[in-house]
Design an enzyme around this catalytic site. Structure first.
Site, PDB file in Angstrom:
ATOM      1  CB  SER A 241      -0.871   0.011   1.251  1.00 16.23           C
ATOM      2  OG  SER A 241      -0.048   0.232   2.380  1.00 16.23           O
ATOM      3  CE  LYS A 242      -0.933   7.030  -2.917  1.00 14.73           C
ATOM      4  NZ  LYS A 242      -2.147   7.757  -3.067  1.00 14.73           N
TER       5      LYS A 242
END
Ligand code: GLU
Length: 467
Positions: A241-242
């Site tokens: 994820s980010k």
């Protein structure tokens, strides 16, 4: 058979590293086999696709030097063709029109839920019904007839044989009631029309492959080989994820990563060639195969990427790195003289071997970008505040004027001799020398700096500092 691969991003966001790796694998597989690598922009979701995202993807591909063959293909432009194929399938009896109302569909989904998976989301109710039963005023969707018995096996080139019972696959929609194709139809028709022989993509598409396979067959087309590669996970094992650095590739460019470091890193993320860590593009093309793609998710590791980046900075062409530094200087409004430009290129190997990213490289370069008189920082000024230090510089400058060969080792020898003759430690000479020549108290070896600066610039800086 000549190989054709494609990268098929949906332009709803930037080119993130998972997509970049998929693109790289498709690129390498095609180049390895002397085939074609195509780019298809899957922009059928017009609401979520943006031109900005398309441009970011193309730009990211160019940055990574993943050159695709021919012009990029925009899926939305093939909608007429998709519709024709759906209608042909109806004519051929391989698909049918379904007139179910939203209420009926909701009821079927509810039943499927209650049955705990025993019933399908759609009960094939219009599959064998006479079209003359069609209620008036309802625009039908078109559904593909899927096999109702038996099982389907995909001989995936990465996952191996994967089998699914056919009664889990319902007659899915290929054309919506407004005449627009579904994603599933568009992918199959485009892959066929583009002559794709190998669909290499993230394993989040493995389930789709079972539906697509039957659609290819219903159309009477060859089914491409499938290769579903495991997704990238973060260092903690969770899906990337980010938070883990799942950024667009342009973010890595901004972090000062070189594209070849990025490609090498992405290649090693899920593929291996023995214990080789640094793999050039040529080697990657020569060695790439799908057999050596791992079946378990790879973990993203920023430190490894930075280590590779340091390696690629060391081996990069100095003129190219210098050009990058000059662009940054220009952006910062700094004018660099032709002499300084030459020094920058000459000094680049020494600088690049000390930098982990292009920002550090730019910082380190500053000593070559300027011409005498140079600015001094606080620490440099302090080193030069001492009369004895300045006297040493003056005396050393006199010796340097007479030197005949200006190599790093020669200069080192002279400084040592001088220090001995005055009963000084080398550091007592080197420290003011560094301050005078670089305006700071940290730099590459000061003799390397002198060799790169050349006699005139060295003497000019010494004179300036000594006065
Ligand atoms: N457009 C899909 C995606 O971005 C890829 C579809 C495919 O490769 O078949 O995930």
């Amino acid at each position: 058979m000549s190989v054709v691969t494609r990268f098929a991003p949906s332009p709803t966001g930037f080119l993130h590293i998972g997509g970049a790796r998929t693109a790289l694998f498709n690129y390498l597989f095609a180049r390895h086999h002397g085939g074609k690598f195509l780019l298809r922009v899957e922009d059928t979701d017009l609401k979520r696709s943006t031109d900005e995202a398309v441009q970011a993807i193309l730009q990211g591909m160019r940055w990574l030097a993943l050159d695709w063959d021919g012009p990029e293909i925009y899926q939305s432009r093939n909608a007429d063709r998709h519709r024709e194929v759906a209608e042909q399938l109806v004519t051929d009896g391989r698909a049918y029109k379904c007139y179910c109302s939203p209420e009926e569909l909701a009821e079927m989904r509810e039943n499927a839920k209650i049955s705990g998976g025993a019933a399908r989301n759609y009960d094939n109710r219009w599959r064998d019904r006479d079209p003359s039963d069609a209620p008036a005023g309802i625009d039908p969707v078109i559904r593909i007839k899927m096999p109702v018995e038996g099982e389907t096996t995909i001989a995936d080139l990465v996952q191996g044989d994967v089998t699914k019972a056919n009664d889990t696959l319902d007659d899915f929609i290929i054309l919506r009631s407004d005449g627009t194709p579904t994603y599933m139809l568009a992918v199959v028709v485009d892959d066929h029309d583009m002559g794709v022989t190998h669909a290499i993509r993230g394993d989040d598409h493995l389930n789709n492959a079972f539906r697509q396979l039957h659609l290819f067959e219903a159309c009477g087309w060859d089914v491409p080989e499938f290769a579903h590669i495991p997704l990238i996970h973060g260092a903690d094992g969770a899906k990337l994820s980010k938070r883990h650095g799942a950024l667009g590739v342009e973010a890595y460019e901004e972090m000062g990563i070189l594209p070849e470091a990025m490609c090498n890193y992405l290649l090693r993320l899920g593929w291996s060639h023995g214990d080789d860590e640094t793999i050039s593009r040529e080697q990657a093309v020569e060695w790439f195969n799908l057999d050596s793609v791992g079946r378990s998710p790879a973990r993203f590791d920023m430190d490894k990427l930075l280590n590779l980046n340091a390696h690629y900075l060391k081996v990069a062409d100095p003129a190219r790195l210098a050009a990058g530094v000059l662009r940054d200087a220009d952006a910062a409004g700094i004018t660099v003289s032709p002499d300084a430009e030459k020094r920058l290129v000459a000094g680049m190997p020494g600088l690049a071997s000390r930098a982990k990213n292009t920002h550090e490289l730019y910082e380190l370069s500053s000593l070559y970008l300027v011409d005498s008189p140079i600015e001094m920082n606080e620490k440099a000024r302090h080193s030069l505040a001492d009369d004895a230090a300045r006297q040493a510089l003056n005396e050393l400058a006199e010796l340097l004027k007479k030197v005949t060969s200006w190599g790093e080792a020669d200069l080192d020898g002279i400084a040592r001799e001088y220090a001995e003759s005055r009963d000084l430690k080398l550091g007592q000479v080197a420290q003011p020398l560094r301050a005078a020549l670089t305006g700071s108290n940290v730099s590459p070896s000061i003799f390397e700096v002198m060799a790169v600066l050349g006699r005139d610039e060295t003497l000019a800086r010494l004179e300036n500092a000594a006065n």
